[in-house]
Write a protein that holds these residues in place. Structure first.
Motif, PDB file in Angstrom:
ATOM      1  N   ASP A 109       0.835  -1.206   0.000  1.00  0.00           N
ATOM      2  CA  ASP A 109       0.000   0.000   0.000  1.00  0.00           C
ATOM      3  C   ASP A 109       0.870   1.257   0.000  1.00  0.00           C
ATOM      4  OD1 ASP A 109      -2.906  -0.464  -0.027  1.00  0.00           O
ATOM      5  OD2 ASP A 109      -2.517  -1.680   1.753  1.00  0.00           O
ATOM      6  N   ARG A 110       1.917   1.256   0.813  1.00  0.00           N
ATOM      7  CA  ARG A 110       2.806   2.424   0.877  1.00  0.00           C
ATOM      8  C   ARG A 110       3.470   2.663  -0.477  1.00  0.00           C
ATOM      9  NH1 ARG A 110       6.885   1.631   5.403  1.00  0.00           N
ATOM     10  NH2 ARG A 110       7.697   0.050   3.975  1.00  0.00           N
ATOM     11  N   THR A 111       3.991   1.619  -1.079  1.00  0.00           N
ATOM     12  CA  THR A 111       4.685   1.767  -2.354  1.00  0.00           C
ATOM     13  C   THR A 111       3.724   2.177  -3.460  1.00  0.00           C
ATOM     14  OG1 THR A 111       6.286   0.094  -1.673  1.00  0.00           O
ATOM     15  CG2 THR A 111       6.157   0.592  -4.015  1.00  0.00           C
ATOM     16  N   SER A 112       2.578   1.539  -3.513  1.00  0.00           N
ATOM     17  CA  SER A 112       1.627   1.855  -4.580  1.00  0.00           C
ATOM     18  C   SER A 112       1.091   3.269  -4.445  1.00  0.00           C
ATOM     19  CB  SER A 112       0.485   0.842  -4.603  1.00  0.00           C
ATOM     20  OG  SER A 112      -0.242   0.860  -3.394  1.00  0.00           O
ATOM     21  N   MET A 113       0.903   3.761  -3.210  1.00  0.00           N
ATOM     22  CA  MET A 113       0.407   5.123  -3.044  1.00  0.00           C
ATOM     23  C   MET A 113       1.465   6.154  -3.439  1.00  0.00           C
ATOM     24  SD  MET A 113      -2.725   5.183  -2.490  1.00  0.00           S
ATOM     25  CE  MET A 113      -2.745   6.969  -2.314  1.00  0.00           C
ATOM     26  N   TYR A 114       2.735   5.825  -3.278  1.00  0.00           N
ATOM     27  CA  TYR A 114       3.801   6.699  -3.785  1.00  0.00           C
ATOM     28  C   TYR A 114       3.660   6.867  -5.301  1.00  0.00           C
ATOM     29  CZ  TYR A 114       8.504   7.851  -5.449  1.00  0.00           C
ATOM     30  OH  TYR A 114       9.571   8.410  -6.111  1.00  0.00           O
ATOM     31  N   VAL A 115       3.376   5.776  -6.008  1.00  0.00           N
ATOM     32  CA  VAL A 115       3.200   5.829  -7.465  1.00  0.00           C
ATOM     33  C   VAL A 115       1.879   6.498  -7.825  1.00  0.00           C
ATOM     34  CG1 VAL A 115       2.936   4.413  -9.538  1.00  0.00           C
ATOM     35  CG2 VAL A 115       4.666   3.817  -7.827  1.00  0.00           C
ATOM     36  N   VAL A 116       0.821   6.158  -7.105  1.00  0.00           N
ATOM     37  CA  VAL A 116      -0.496   6.742  -7.372  1.00  0.00           C
ATOM     38  C   VAL A 116      -0.455   8.264  -7.222  1.00  0.00           C
ATOM     39  CG1 VAL A 116      -2.837   6.949  -6.424  1.00  0.00           C
ATOM     40  CG2 VAL A 116      -1.851   4.689  -6.853  1.00  0.00           C
ATOM     41  N   LYS A 117       0.264   8.755  -6.234  1.00  0.00           N
ATOM     42  CA  LYS A 117       0.329  10.208  -6.034  1.00  0.00           C
ATOM     43  C   LYS A 117       1.068  10.894  -7.177  1.00  0.00           C
ATOM     44  CE  LYS A 117      -0.397  10.420  -1.058  1.00  0.00           C
ATOM     45  NZ  LYS A 117       0.100  10.876   0.261  1.00  0.00           N
ATOM     46  N   TRP A 118       2.059  10.241  -7.748  1.00  0.00           N
ATOM     47  CA  TRP A 118       2.737  10.809  -8.925  1.00  0.00           C
ATOM     48  C   TRP A 118       1.761  10.911 -10.095  1.00  0.00           C
ATOM     49  CZ3 TRP A 118       3.836   9.216 -13.914  1.00  0.00           C
ATOM     50  CH2 TRP A 118       4.816   9.946 -14.596  1.00  0.00           C
ATOM     51  N   ILE A 119       0.981   9.856 -10.321  1.00  0.00           N
ATOM     52  CA  ILE A 119       0.019   9.856 -11.416  1.00  0.00           C
ATOM     53  C   ILE A 119      -1.059  10.909 -11.181  1.00  0.00           C
ATOM     54  CG2 ILE A 119      -1.730   8.464 -12.604  1.00  0.00           C
ATOM     55  CD1 ILE A 119       0.020   5.995 -11.898  1.00  0.00           C
ATOM     56  N   ASN A 120      -1.530  10.984  -9.944  1.00  0.00           N
ATOM     57  CA  ASN A 120      -2.547  11.986  -9.615  1.00  0.00           C
ATOM     58  C   ASN A 120      -1.974  13.396  -9.701  1.00  0.00           C
ATOM     59  OD1 ASN A 120      -5.351  12.435  -8.651  1.00  0.00           O
ATOM     60  ND2 ASN A 120      -4.300  13.388  -6.925  1.00  0.00           N
ATOM     61  N   GLY A 121      -0.694  13.561  -9.314  1.00  0.00           N
ATOM     62  CA  GLY A 121      -0.050  14.870  -9.424  1.00  0.00           C
ATOM     63  C   GLY A 121       0.030  15.345 -10.865  1.00  0.00           C
ATOM     64  N   ALA A 122       0.275  14.423 -11.788  1.00  0.00           N
ATOM     65  CA  ALA A 122       0.304  14.787 -13.204  1.00  0.00           C
ATOM     66  C   ALA A 122      -1.049  15.331 -13.643  1.00  0.00           C
ATOM     67  CB  ALA A 122       0.690  13.566 -14.038  1.00  0.00           C
ATOM     68  N   LYS A 123      -2.110  14.726 -13.138  1.00  0.00           N
ATOM     69  CA  LYS A 123      -3.470  15.139 -13.518  1.00  0.00           C
ATOM     70  C   LYS A 123      -3.853  16.468 -12.873  1.00  0.00           C
ATOM     71  CE  LYS A 123      -8.042  13.021 -14.035  1.00  0.00           C
ATOM     72  NZ  LYS A 123      -7.920  12.814 -15.473  1.00  0.00           N
ATOM     73  N   VAL A 124      -3.594  16.592 -11.574  1.00  0.00           N
ATOM     74  CA  VAL A 124      -4.025  17.775 -10.830  1.00  0.00           C
ATOM     75  C   VAL A 124      -3.228  19.013 -11.222  1.00  0.00           C
ATOM     76  CG1 VAL A 124      -4.115  18.799  -8.516  1.00  0.00           C
ATOM     77  CG2 VAL A 124      -4.914  16.453  -8.880  1.00  0.00           C
ATOM     78  N   HIS A 125      -1.917  18.871 -11.361  1.00  0.00           N
ATOM     79  CA  HIS A 125      -1.056  20.032 -11.574  1.00  0.00           C
ATOM     80  C   HIS A 125      -0.801  20.349 -13.047  1.00  0.00           C
ATOM     81  CE1 HIS A 125      -0.038  20.485  -7.301  1.00  0.00           C
ATOM     82  NE2 HIS A 125      -0.078  19.156  -7.253  1.00  0.00           N
ATOM     83  N   TYR A 126      -0.944  19.366 -13.933  1.00  0.00           N
ATOM     84  CA  TYR A 126      -0.605  19.595 -15.342  1.00  0.00           C
ATOM     85  C   TYR A 126      -1.689  19.140 -16.312  1.00  0.00           C
ATOM     86  CZ  TYR A 126       3.982  20.313 -13.301  1.00  0.00           C
ATOM     87  OH  TYR A 126       5.020  20.789 -12.535  1.00  0.00           O
ATOM     88  N   ASN A 127      -2.811  18.643 -15.773  1.00  0.00           N
ATOM     89  CA  ASN A 127      -3.904  18.145 -16.618  1.00  0.00           C
ATOM     90  C   ASN A 127      -3.415  17.065 -17.574  1.00  0.00           C
ATOM     91  OD1 ASN A 127      -6.633  18.053 -17.363  1.00  0.00           O
ATOM     92  ND2 ASN A 127      -6.288  19.453 -19.093  1.00  0.00           N
ATOM     93  N   LEU A 128      -2.514  16.229 -17.093  1.00  0.00           N
ATOM     94  CA  LEU A 128      -1.965  15.130 -17.880  1.00  0.00           C
ATOM     95  C   LEU A 128      -2.556  13.813 -17.391  1.00  0.00           C
ATOM     96  CD1 LEU A 128       1.811  16.146 -17.906  1.00  0.00           C
ATOM     97  CD2 LEU A 128       0.252  16.236 -19.865  1.00  0.00           C
ATOM     98  N   THR A 129      -3.040  13.007 -18.308  1.00  0.00           N
ATOM     99  CA  THR A 129      -3.535  11.679 -17.979  1.00  0.00           C
ATOM    100  C   THR A 129      -2.445  10.664 -18.281  1.00  0.00           C
ATOM    101  OG1 THR A 129      -5.834  12.254 -18.432  1.00  0.00           O
ATOM    102  CG2 THR A 129      -5.247   9.916 -18.508  1.00  0.00           C
ATOM    103  N   VAL A 130      -1.982   9.969 -17.264  1.00  0.00           N
ATOM    104  CA  VAL A 130      -0.984   8.916 -17.449  1.00  0.00           C
ATOM    105  C   VAL A 130      -1.727   7.655 -17.871  1.00  0.00           C
ATOM    106  CG1 VAL A 130       0.801   7.533 -16.340  1.00  0.00           C
ATOM    107  CG2 VAL A 130       0.572   9.967 -15.773  1.00  0.00           C
ATOM    108  N   ASP A 131      -1.456   7.194 -19.091  1.00  0.00           N
ATOM    109  CA  ASP A 131      -2.199   6.071 -19.660  1.00  0.00           C
ATOM    110  C   ASP A 131      -1.712   4.720 -19.158  1.00  0.00           C
ATOM    111  OD1 ASP A 131      -3.879   7.497 -21.885  1.00  0.00           O
ATOM    112  OD2 ASP A 131      -1.856   8.314 -22.063  1.00  0.00           O
ATOM    113  N   TYR A 132      -0.389   4.623 -18.909  1.00  0.00           N
ATOM    114  CA  TYR A 132       0.197   3.343 -18.494  1.00  0.00           C
ATOM    115  C   TYR A 132       1.170   3.572 -17.347  1.00  0.00           C
ATOM    116  CZ  TYR A 132      -1.307   2.243 -23.281  1.00  0.00           C
ATOM    117  OH  TYR A 132      -2.027   2.104 -24.435  1.00  0.00           O
ATOM    118  N   VAL A 133       1.292   2.572 -16.494  1.00  0.00           N
ATOM    119  CA  VAL A 133       2.282   2.616 -15.430  1.00  0.00           C
ATOM    120  C   VAL A 133       2.911   1.234 -15.293  1.00  0.00           C
ATOM    121  CG1 VAL A 133       0.641   2.087 -13.561  1.00  0.00           C
ATOM    122  CG2 VAL A 133       2.751   3.354 -13.051  1.00  0.00           C
ATOM    123  N   GLY A 134       4.208   1.216 -15.052  1.00  0.00           N
ATOM    124  CA  GLY A 134       4.924  -0.039 -14.873  1.00  0.00           C
ATOM    125  C   GLY A 134       5.177  -0.352 -13.411  1.00  0.00           C
ATOM    126  N   ILE A 135       5.976  -1.379 -13.148  1.00  0.00           N
ATOM    127  CA  ILE A 135       6.198  -1.870 -11.782  1.00  0.00           C
ATOM    128  C   ILE A 135       7.536  -1.361 -11.233  1.00  0.00           C
ATOM    129  CG2 ILE A 135       6.241  -3.925 -10.318  1.00  0.00           C
ATOM    130  CD1 ILE A 135       3.565  -3.291 -11.797  1.00  0.00           C
TER     131      ILE A 135
END
Length: 660
Positions: free
Chosen positions: A133-159
């Motif tokens: 949960d800790r690791t995935s939320m670190y990644v989720v916040k990066w993806i959400n940050g792209a959307k909130v701050h730059y209106n960017l939708t991240v289509d894919y994410v790796g491991i």
């Protein structure tokens, strides 16, 4: 019925003779027919950058690093969360890169992948999978940050780049993406070695419905154009989520052209991403020249658009994500005398593209991986036979490349439309050629201004960091361990460059507990460097340094050699060392006249003699420097991970004259 959209070109008889009928030779017939149905969906071709459609490479995917302050091959990228309760979405250049890619191609897909993680993500054990949960939320916040701050939708994410995956983590990442409104972000698992992912991961997906539901596609590195029966059986999209990694000469273009076609012909791979798009790092850093083009002299503005860019365009300018391949044997396959062909159709069946390559073994050797089995390619006459909904085509637009010729190569050259008679098109194919045939009426070899001439890094160099934005990484400095950003120090120093990483990361490469950023020219021998330094307060590093003749960068930075002048203001002490890790010390001692707050340190190297000063007072003169390395970069950094400020950096020759 397909309708040709004509592209108007001047007839080029000499070029047409290369690809049209050569009499006196037998013909091999190849069927192009959608009657048996269609093959897999095309997911796109990408790299770690993007370009506008129908101009150059026209990439359809841009893959970026989720920075973590850790060395990831040629440098470190800044983390968005250095502690569990701190977030910053202004650090690093990937936000800018994705924004610029979207400006040029709004349809480009975005893909994020961690190479490493900040130390806190690994907890007390350093294992990022202990707390998914800790690791995935670190990644989720990066993806959400792209959307909130730059209106960017991240289509894919790796491991995790080229590190072992964990199936519990993959399922947890999917759960937390969904819980945070990021259902559209798809997981590509697992950016790991092809032999393991094609067998073990695919078997786990087949055995675990929850894992299968979490994973959109299976991505491997350097697939060598093959997958596996179990991978195909999953029904998942199969990607070479990192490929190419080859010098950007004509042989590299051949490698890339062959790979793009044969990834699908041999392995049913529908997505392919090159490492790297642009060689934009210093000469002598790892994998120099492995970008699809070169742009590594920001001081001169010089760049080189290399042939792999146009090998890419043969596919990307005439396809779109969501098109479908024809089935094997009905528009996809190998040529009898060597080479391969693929064909794709648009979802509405109105457009159709064929890409043919005839790359020789020697003309398409990849650096990583290399071709293991010899094969031959020879000139050949072929006949394309169109049936089903493809019947009735009367003309096809065409683009042509000829590599490895005696004179100048022909690169992505538009030909006159080719006439299809009675649903047949006869072609002559030579060796080391790429030919695109398409009903689309667009496509062009974009023109660019003549680049400025190449120049060496010019001296003298000075930098006071006043013209940067806060959190920005200063130009020309290439951070190798730690993260060096511009911050406000106040007082007479104003803005400074500050080392920001406070603890060891969960790394991609070997690391050491120090910070280092390099600058300049790997050929510098005799050189002078100085900087104002501040090394006090809570979480300050244990000492700072200035160095010259620095060798071993990238993943070998932890064992860097050179001439390192370490200064410890809290202890009124110095050390002169031949390595970053200070495994041995050449000389050390007491420093007089140390200021509270800011100090100036300098290092002068001539031949086998080094002179170090603090606040313009000589601290040491050492005349027996090691013979190797005798050249390298200038660097500044910290003796441990912790805060330290640098300002008014100056580099010049010992005599104050130009150094080539």
């Amino acid at each position: 019925m397909f309708k040709l959209r004509f592209t108007v070109y001047i007839l080029l008889p000499a070029l047409l003779s290369l690809v049209q009928l050569k009499s006196g030779c037998s013909f091999e017939m190849y069927s192009f027919d959608d009657t048996p149905g269609l093959g897999r969906v095309f997911d796109g071709i990408g790299a770690i950058s993007g370009g506008g459609p129908n101009f150059g490479a026209s990439f359809q995917i841009i893959k970026v690093e989720i920075g973590s302050d850790t060395q990831s091959t040629d440098g470190t990228e800044s983390a968005h969360m250095r502690t569990p309760d701190e977030e910053n979405y202004e650090r690093g250049y990937e936000w800018w890169l994705m924004m610029e890619a979207k400006k040029r191609n709004p349809d480009i897909k975005l893909y994020g992948l961690p190479w490493g993680f900040p130390g806190w993500v690994g907890g007390s054990t350093g294992n990022i999978y202990d707390d998914p949960d800790r690791t995935s939320m670190y990644v989720v916040k990066w993806i959400n940050g792209a959307k909130v701050h730059y209106n960017l939708t991240v289509d894919y994410v790796g491991i995790w780049n080229e590190r072992m995956y964990n199936t519990t983590y993959i399922k947890t990442l999917r759960k937390n993406l969904d819980a945070n409104g990021l259902q559209s972000t798809k997981i590509i698992a697992a950016d790991y070695a092809s032999w393991y992912s094609w067998e073990t991961l695919t078997e786990e997906i087949l055995a675990d419905p929850q894992l299968a539901a979490a994973v959109y596609g299976i991505g491997v590195h350097h697939a060598e154009t093959y997958s596996s029966a179990s991978a195909i059986a999953t029904g998942k999209p199969l990607w070479a989520s990192e490929d190419y990694s080859t010098f950007n000469n004509q042989t590299g273009a051949g490698c890339w052209a062959r790979t793009l076609n044969q990834n699908y012909v041999n392995g049913n791979l529908t997505g392919c991403i090159a490492w790297a798009l642009i060689t934009s790092w210093y000469f002598d850093l790892p994998y120099f020249g492995h970008g699809l083009m070169n742009a590594f002299e920001p001081w001169s503005g010089h760049y080189e658009v290399s042939s792999p860019i146009w090998a890419t365009a043969h596919t990307t300018q005439f396809t779109r994500v969501g098109w479908k391949y024809l089935k094997h044997g009905s528009g996809v396959g190998k040529l009898t005398r060597g080479g391969s062909y693929v064909s794709l159709v648009s979802p509405d069946r109105k457009d159709f593209t064929i890409v043919i390559e005839t790359m020789s073994y020697d003309g398409s050797l990849c650096f990583h991986p290399n071709i293991s089995k010899w094969y031959e390619v020879s000139p050949q006459n072929i006949t394309l036979v169109f049936d089903g909904n493809l019947a009735g085509i009367t003309y096809m637009n065409s683009f042509f490349t000829q590599l490895h010729t005696a004179g100048e190569p022909t690169i992505f050259k538009p030909l006159a439309p080719m006439k299809v008679e009675n649903d047949r098109l006869d072609l002559y194919l030579g060796v080391d050629q790429i030919l695109t045939l398409t009903t689309l009426g667009h496509g062009r070899k974009g023109q660019h201004p003549r680049p400025p001439p190449s120049e060496p890094f010019l001296l003298p160099y000075t930098q006071d960091f006043e013209n940067y934005s806060i959190n920005e990484e200063p130009y020309l400095f290439a951070q190798q361990i730690g993260s060096f950003e511009v911050h406000q120090a106040g007082g007479s120093h104003g803005q400074v460059m500050r080392q920001m990483t406070l603890r060891m990361t969960v790394p991609f490469c070997n690391q050491t507990a120090a910070g280092i950023t390099i600058i300049g020219n790997t050929n510098w021998t005799d050189i002078y460097g100085e900087a104002d330094v501040y090394n006090e307060g809570t979480d300050a590093s244990k000492g700072v340094f200035i160095a010259a003749r620095v060798s071993k960068r990238g993943c070998k930075t932890n064992s860097s050699q050179g001439v390192f002048f370490f200064f410890y203001p809290e202890e009124n002490a110095y050390q002169l060392a031949p390595t970053l890790d200070r495994g041995s010390i050449l000389q050390g001692g007491y420093v007089r006249g140390v200021n509270k707050g800011w100090n100036n340190i300098s290092l002068n190297i001539q031949g086998t003699t080094a002179v170090g000063k603090v606040n313009d007072e000589i601290v040491f003169t050492y005349s027996n420097l090691p013979y190797e390395p005798n050249q390298g970069f200038v660097a500044v950094g910290t003796g441990s991970l912790g805060y330290a400020d640098f300002d008014n950096v100056k580099i010049m020759s010992p005599s104050g004259t130009y150094v080539p």
